[in-house]
Scaffold this motif. Structure first.
Motif, PDB file in Angstrom:
ATOM      1  N   GLU A  75       0.827  -1.222   0.000  1.00 46.82           N
ATOM      2  CA  GLU A  75       0.000   0.000   0.000  1.00 46.82           C
ATOM      3  C   GLU A  75       0.862   1.274   0.000  1.00 46.82           C
ATOM      4  N   ASN A  76       2.031   1.197   0.620  1.00 50.75           N
ATOM      5  CA  ASN A  76       2.852   2.415   0.751  1.00 50.75           C
ATOM      6  C   ASN A  76       4.010   2.487  -0.242  1.00 50.75           C
ATOM      7  N   ALA A  77       4.081   1.492  -1.138  1.00 49.85           N
ATOM      8  CA  ALA A  77       5.252   1.415  -2.030  1.00 49.85           C
ATOM      9  C   ALA A  77       5.335   2.632  -2.953  1.00 49.85           C
ATOM     10  N   ALA A  78       4.183   3.028  -3.540  1.00 49.21           N
ATOM     11  CA  ALA A  78       4.217   4.140  -4.504  1.00 49.21           C
ATOM     12  C   ALA A  78       4.690   5.419  -3.823  1.00 49.21           C
ATOM     13  N   SER A  79       4.223   5.624  -2.601  1.00 50.77           N
ATOM     14  CA  SER A  79       4.607   6.836  -1.873  1.00 50.77           C
ATOM     15  C   SER A  79       6.117   6.829  -1.573  1.00 50.77           C
ATOM     16  N   LEU A  80       6.645   5.662  -1.175  1.00 51.11           N
ATOM     17  CA  LEU A  80       8.091   5.593  -0.894  1.00 51.11           C
ATOM     18  C   LEU A  80       8.895   5.848  -2.178  1.00 51.11           C
ATOM     19  N   GLU A  81       8.409   5.281  -3.283  1.00 52.26           N
ATOM     20  CA  GLU A  81       9.144   5.464  -4.540  1.00 52.26           C
ATOM     21  C   GLU A  81       9.140   6.934  -4.973  1.00 52.26           C
ATOM     22  N   ALA A  82       8.003   7.608  -4.769  1.00 49.06           N
ATOM     23  CA  ALA A  82       7.926   9.038  -5.128  1.00 49.06           C
ATOM     24  C   ALA A  82       8.882   9.850  -4.250  1.00 49.06           C
ATOM     25  N   THR A  83       8.963   9.470  -2.993  1.00 52.42           N
ATOM     26  CA  THR A  83       9.865  10.184  -2.074  1.00 52.42           C
ATOM     27  C   THR A  83      11.319   9.998  -2.504  1.00 52.42           C
ATOM     28  N   VAL A  84      11.644   8.786  -2.906  1.00 51.25           N
ATOM     29  CA  VAL A  84      13.024   8.514  -3.335  1.00 51.25           C
ATOM     30  C   VAL A  84      13.352   9.318  -4.594  1.00 51.25           C
ATOM     31  N   LYS A  85      12.368   9.464  -5.472  1.00 49.78           N
ATOM     32  CA  LYS A  85      12.603  10.249  -6.710  1.00 49.78           C
ATOM     33  C   LYS A  85      12.995  11.688  -6.321  1.00 49.78           C
ATOM     34  N   LEU A  86      12.222  12.239  -5.379  1.00 46.02           N
ATOM     35  CA  LEU A  86      12.523  13.608  -4.936  1.00 46.02           C
ATOM     36  C   LEU A  86      13.915  13.672  -4.295  1.00 46.02           C
ATOM     37  N   GLN A  87      14.215  12.676  -3.441  1.00 46.50           N
ATOM     38  CA  GLN A  87      15.519  12.674  -2.759  1.00 46.50           C
ATOM     39  C   GLN A  87      16.653  12.657  -3.778  1.00 46.50           C
ATOM     40  N   ARG A  88      16.487  11.857  -4.830  1.00 50.22           N
ATOM     41  CA  ARG A  88      17.549  11.787  -5.848  1.00 50.22           C
ATOM     42  C   ARG A  88      17.683  13.120  -6.572  1.00 50.22           C
ATOM     43  N   GLU A  89      16.545  13.769  -6.817  1.00 50.59           N
ATOM     44  CA  GLU A  89      16.615  15.101  -7.460  1.00 50.59           C
ATOM     45  C   GLU A  89      17.381  16.087  -6.573  1.00 50.59           C
ATOM     46  N   GLU A  90      17.320  15.850  -5.264  1.00 48.80           N
ATOM     47  CA  GLU A  90      18.028  16.721  -4.322  1.00 48.80           C
ATOM     48  C   GLU A  90      19.488  16.302  -4.135  1.00 48.80           C
ATOM     49  N   GLY A  91      19.892  15.258  -4.861  1.00 46.12           N
ATOM     50  CA  GLY A  91      21.297  14.835  -4.798  1.00 46.12           C
ATOM     51  C   GLY A  91      21.578  13.775  -3.739  1.00 46.12           C
ATOM     52  N   VAL A  92      20.521  13.181  -3.174  1.00 45.52           N
ATOM     53  CA  VAL A  92      20.733  12.165  -2.133  1.00 45.52           C
ATOM     54  C   VAL A  92      21.072  10.832  -2.797  1.00 45.52           C
ATOM     55  N   GLN A  93      22.052  10.138  -2.234  1.00 40.59           N
ATOM     56  CA  GLN A  93      22.422   8.812  -2.736  1.00 40.59           C
ATOM     57  C   GLN A  93      21.566   7.777  -2.008  1.00 40.59           C
ATOM     58  N   VAL A  94      20.583   7.239  -2.710  1.00 41.80           N
ATOM     59  CA  VAL A  94      19.681   6.296  -2.063  1.00 41.80           C
ATOM     60  C   VAL A  94      19.301   5.205  -3.051  1.00 41.80           C
ATOM     61  N   ALA A  95      19.257   3.953  -2.570  1.00 38.21           N
ATOM     62  CA  ALA A  95      18.934   2.822  -3.446  1.00 38.21           C
ATOM     63  C   ALA A  95      17.524   2.326  -3.147  1.00 38.21           C
ATOM     64  N   LEU A  96      16.811   1.939  -4.205  1.00 39.70           N
ATOM     65  CA  LEU A  96      15.523   1.267  -4.017  1.00 39.70           C
ATOM     66  C   LEU A  96      15.783  -0.231  -4.178  1.00 39.70           C
ATOM     67  N   LEU A  97      15.367  -1.005  -3.193  1.00 37.78           N
ATOM     68  CA  LEU A  97      15.670  -2.433  -3.232  1.00 37.78           C
ATOM     69  C   LEU A  97      14.382  -3.244  -3.253  1.00 37.78           C
ATOM     70  N   SER A  98      14.324  -4.231  -4.165  1.00 35.25           N
ATOM     71  CA  SER A  98      13.176  -5.140  -4.226  1.00 35.25           C
ATOM     72  C   SER A  98      13.296  -6.128  -3.058  1.00 35.25           C
ATOM     73  N   PRO A  99      12.214  -6.867  -2.750  1.00 36.93           N
ATOM     74  CA  PRO A  99      12.321  -7.857  -1.670  1.00 36.93           C
ATOM     75  C   PRO A  99      13.471  -8.843  -1.914  1.00 36.93           C
ATOM     76  N   LYS A 100      13.663  -9.223  -3.185  1.00 40.69           N
ATOM     77  CA  LYS A 100      14.739 -10.177  -3.495  1.00 40.69           C
ATOM     78  C   LYS A 100      16.113  -9.559  -3.190  1.00 40.69           C
ATOM     79  N   GLN A 101      16.282  -8.312  -3.615  1.00 43.00           N
ATOM     80  CA  GLN A 101      17.566  -7.627  -3.338  1.00 43.00           C
ATOM     81  C   GLN A 101      17.770  -7.425  -1.837  1.00 43.00           C
ATOM     82  N   LEU A 102      16.671  -7.121  -1.149  1.00 45.78           N
ATOM     83  CA  LEU A 102      16.775  -6.945   0.312  1.00 45.78           C
ATOM     84  C   LEU A 102      17.259  -8.236   0.956  1.00 45.78           C
TER      85      LEU A 102
END
Ligand code: FAD
Length: 391
Positions: A75-102
């Protein structure tokens, strides 16, 4: 300019700063919060340039680099992904990890109900809050700042600026004196001042209430209140180990390692309606048993056999209006500035907030970071500015 810092408790025994868990992260949803964290990371990295005092040894902030890992349910995945997009635009180094990668990166974690995780790659971790507080104090003293042990109990404002009705809506005033109650005196010491900065943490709202500022001028009130938060520690030799991130679970529970000997600490903000009485800082250990432990053991099966250790409580300086700091000049008390209400992320933002307030005082405007959206106006206009990544 002469500066006086008034502190009622020289031991800081109830100050949120020293009772916090010392975390800094870049993963926020508001650009202002991200930018403040970015500045703070560089401030901490170069702390001796900012807070070093020539005759003192170098400052060891005991920084422990470690990414925050935010987990999202479907339920919250889309919101987290949108937040990460903004963070990257701000120059933050952040990875999005799938359950398998986790699962590959953190094999000790249960990921069945997780849709995605965001993991900070840079400028996140934790440090010693007491060292930072003392470094600020020593630097301030070395620059000639005076300090005083006492409690601010009220203000005297200038009567001449206060307009009678019907112009009352435009009325403004100024603080002329601060009443300080000294521990060894029955008298209130009036201190004349050009301006006042309220940085009273969880008590900032209460300080303004009944402070002597004509009632109508403080409406709406400063919405900052103490909210009791517990931090629990435990031992678990088979726990995640050194590569453990600061994990924020889908349920809101969080934990991180504490040192490298199988110790951890963590907690969880209570659901609405279950706020503990903030009257004292006693710890409800059942809260760990009933709320925190089951959630963390579901995420990290090794925690099923953890051994609880100590615990403490501190106050979030909660902005009950929208959970974000308020930084700026009071709309109707012209020489009253505030930096309060950071609701659980104020330690890491302290360097940026201090700089922003200094700019407002000296230059009359924000210069380095535009924090206007964090000002009082949103409170008076009833327009909350929410942070999605609150812990
Ligand atoms: C359990 C917990 C964990 C946290 N974890 C983090 C974290 O990981 N990262 C993070 O960034 N933030 C964290 N926080 C939040 C952070 O601690 C606060 O946002 C921040 O420390 C607030 O700093 P402050 O200087 O405004 O308040 P404080 O540190 O509380 O200082 C306010 C001071 O004002 C004094 N005072 C109050 N009223 C008066 C008066 N009338 N006269 C004189 N003096 C007065 C008090 O004695 C106190 O010393 C956490 C908080 C808690 C409780």
């Amino acid at each position: 300019m002469r500066v006086l810092v008034v502190e009622r408790d020289p031991t800081y025994s109830r100050a949120s700063t020293v009772l916090s868990v010392g975390g800094i992260r870049q993963q926020f949803s508001l650009p202002e919060n991200i930018r403040m964290s970015r500045f703070s990371a560089s401030f901490l990295r170069n702390i001796d340039e900012y807070l070093g005092v020539p005759s003192d040894p170098p400052i060891d902030i005991q920084f422990q680099p470690s990414g925050y890992l935010f987990l999202a349910s479907p339920e919250n995945a889309a919101s987290l992904e949108a937040t990460v997009k903004l963070q990257r635009e701000e120059g933050v180094q952040v990875a999005l990890l799938s359950p398998k990668q986790l699962k590959v990166k953190f094999p000790w974690m249960e990921t069945e109900d997780v849709a995605v995780g965001s993991y900070g790659l840079e400028d996140e971790g934790w440090f010693d809050p007491w060292t930072l507080l003392n470094a600020f104090r020593r630097k301030a003293t070395s620059l000639g700042v005076h300090s005083c042990s006492g409690e601010v109990r009220g203000f005297v404002t200038s009567a001449e600026d206060v307009m009678p009705p019907p112009s009352a809506a435009l009325t403004t005033t100024r603080i002329k004196y601060v009443h300080i109650h000294m521990p060894d005196s029955l008298e209130y010491q009036p201190v004349a001042c050009a301006l006042v900065v309220i940085a009273a943490g969880a008590w900032a709202g209460r300080l303004l209430e009944g402070s002597g500022i004509p009632g109508g001028l403080c409406r709406p009130p400063l919405p900052v209140q103490p909210r009791k938060r517990y931090v629990f520690s435990w031992h678990c030799p088979d726990g995640p180990g050194f590569s453990c991130p600061l994990l924020v679970d889908t349920t809101g529970a969080y934990f991180r390692r504490d040192g490298i000997a199988g110790n951890y600490l963590g907690g969880m903000s209570p659901p609405e309606g279950l706020e503990p009485d903030p009257g004292d800082l006693s710890v409800d250990r059942d809260y760990f048993q009933e709320w925190v432990w089951p959630r963390l053991a579901r995420r990290v099966p090794a925690f099923e056999s953890l051994r609880p250790r100590g615990a403490w409580a501190g106050y979030y300086d909660m902005n009950v209006f929208d959970g974000n700091g308020i930084v700026g000049v009071h709309p109707r008390v012209q020489n009253l500035f505030v930096g309060a209400g950071f609701s659980g992320h104020g330690l890491q933002h302290a360097p940026a907030v201090g700089r922003a307030l200094a700019e407002l005082v000296i230059a009359g405007r924000f210069q380095s970071l535009d924090l206007r959206r964090l000002g009082w106006d949103r409170v008076t206009q009833g327009e909350p500015l929410r942070e999605a990544a609150a812990v």
